[in-house]
Design a protein around this motif. Structure first.
Motif, short mmCIF file in Angstrom:
data_model
loop_
_atom_site.label_atom_id
_atom_site.label_comp_id
_atom_site.label_asym_id
_atom_site.label_seq_id
_atom_site.Cartn_x
_atom_site.Cartn_y
_atom_site.Cartn_z
N ARG A 100 60.85 6.31 -8.09
CA ARG A 100 61.66 7.39 -7.53
C ARG A 100 61.38 8.67 -8.33
O ARG A 100 61.61 8.73 -9.53
N ARG A 101 60.93 9.69 -7.61
CA ARG A 101 60.60 10.96 -8.25
C ARG A 101 61.83 11.85 -8.39
O ARG A 101 62.88 11.57 -7.80
N ASP A 102 61.68 12.92 -9.11
CA ASP A 102 62.81 13.82 -9.35
C ASP A 102 63.34 14.45 -8.07
O ASP A 102 64.53 14.80 -8.00
N LEU A 107 57.62 6.83 -4.25
CA LEU A 107 56.18 6.62 -4.19
C LEU A 107 55.87 5.20 -4.64
O LEU A 107 56.29 4.78 -5.73
N LEU A 108 55.18 4.46 -3.79
CA LEU A 108 54.79 3.10 -4.16
C LEU A 108 53.62 3.15 -5.14
O LEU A 108 52.59 3.78 -4.86
N ILE A 109 53.79 2.49 -6.26
CA ILE A 109 52.75 2.43 -7.28
C ILE A 109 52.18 1.03 -7.35
O ILE A 109 52.93 0.06 -7.56
N ASN A 110 50.89 0.91 -7.17
CA ASN A 110 50.22 -0.36 -7.40
C ASN A 110 49.95 -0.43 -8.90
O ASN A 110 48.98 0.13 -9.39
N ARG A 111 50.86 -1.09 -9.61
CA ARG A 111 50.74 -1.13 -11.07
C ARG A 111 49.55 -1.96 -11.54
O ARG A 111 49.13 -1.84 -12.69
N GLY A 166 64.01 -1.30 1.82
CA GLY A 166 65.04 -0.28 1.98
C GLY A 166 64.76 0.96 1.17
O GLY A 166 65.68 1.56 0.58
N LEU A 167 63.50 1.38 1.14
CA LEU A 167 63.09 2.54 0.35
C LEU A 167 62.98 3.77 1.25
O LEU A 167 62.21 3.78 2.21
N SER A 168 63.75 4.79 0.93
CA SER A 168 63.73 6.00 1.76
C SER A 168 64.19 7.20 0.92
O SER A 168 65.12 7.07 0.11
N PRO A 169 63.49 8.33 1.09
CA PRO A 169 62.29 8.53 1.90
C PRO A 169 61.04 8.15 1.11
O PRO A 169 60.88 8.55 -0.04
N PRO A 172 53.91 8.58 2.42
CA PRO A 172 53.06 7.77 3.31
C PRO A 172 51.75 7.30 2.68
O PRO A 172 50.74 7.16 3.37
N TYR A 173 51.73 7.07 1.40
CA TYR A 173 50.53 6.55 0.74
C TYR A 173 50.99 5.85 -0.54
O TYR A 173 52.18 5.85 -0.88
N PHE A 174 50.06 5.23 -1.25
CA PHE A 174 50.40 4.61 -2.53
C PHE A 174 49.39 5.04 -3.57
O PHE A 174 48.38 5.69 -3.24
N VAL A 175 49.66 4.70 -4.81
CA VAL A 175 48.78 5.09 -5.91
C VAL A 175 48.35 3.87 -6.69
O VAL A 175 49.20 3.05 -7.09
N ASP A 176 47.05 3.73 -6.89
CA ASP A 176 46.52 2.69 -7.78
C ASP A 176 46.58 3.21 -9.20
O ASP A 176 45.84 4.14 -9.57
#
Length: 233
Positions: A100-102, A107-111, A166-169, A172-176
């Protein structure tokens, strides 16, 4: 067969043969163009991968794929999603954890890679993640569709994962994520495979050779037709 019928037949064969030659040349030229496009794509992606990280954008398109970005926020523990993976470390899972950003967006993070599904403890408090922007993967993978209800995930489908958790908003992308978390048992990041197969030159040569062979066959056929006794009758 009448002389008119023979001429029509020969004309039809010649037209069909020429069409095949032109089509083969066209396919070869198309592969040459595809090769140039692929080389340009590879160069552009390579430049993005090694560029200075930029803030994670609010949206992303095809020109943003593999761009190096950074994002700051708080991990949401207990809401990981495990997506089937095949890596240099063997089969396992990608650990997708929401950040969750400020500004409130998620943002989905592929850890990174983990060998088994297990409860993970992401770094507590504010974190800054650096990694490669990856586009959504909504169509499943490994020749199988995602089954959210059964927690079977074969691709990193951002929309489906966000809905399930239940993640909103959600962006529309993720980060490796890069390989920055070195704690024992932590997901292994930095395993993104960037590979664009480029066999277009071989395909182009194949089509051009077939065109050359077809041309030689056409020339031979023309000579044989001219030697036929009925050619001038």
């Amino acid at each position: 067969m009448s002389n008119t019928g023979r001429r029509v037949r020969r004309g039809a064969v010649a037209v069909a043969w020429l069409f095949v030659i032109v089509a083969l040349l066209g396919l070869g030229t198309w592969q040459v163009q595809r090769r140039a496009w692929k080389l340009d794509l590879t160069a552009r992606v390579d430049a993005r991968v090694h560029a200075t990280p930029v803030p994670a954008p609010a949206t992303a398109g095809t020109d943003d794929a593999y761009r190096r970005v950074r994002a700051t926020g708080y991990y949401l523990p207990g809401r990981e999603t495990f997506v089937q993976a095949s890596t240099v470390r063997g089969p396992g899972f990608w650990a997708m954890t929401p950040l969750r950003r400020d500004d409130g967006s998620i943002l989905l993070i592929n850890r990174g890679y983990v060998p088994t599904r297990a409860a993970l403890s992401p770094t507590p408090g504010a974190v800054t993640v650096t990694g490669l922007l990856r586009l959504d993967e909504p169509h499943g993978g490994f020749l199988r569709d995602n089954a959210p209800a059964d927690e079977r995930w074969y691709s990193r489908d951002v929309g489906a994962i966000a809905k399930r958790r239940g993640l909103s908003p959600a962006l529309p992308y993720f980060v490796d994520a890069d390989a920055s978390d070195t704690r024992t048992g932590a997901p292994v990041g930095g395993l993104t495979v960037i590979h664009f197969p480029n066999s277009h030159l071989a395909y182009a040569v194949t089509w051009y050779i077939l065109a050359l062979m077809s041309t030689a066959g056409f020339v031979y056929w023309l000579r044989q037709e001219r030697l036929r006794p009925d050619h001038k009758t």
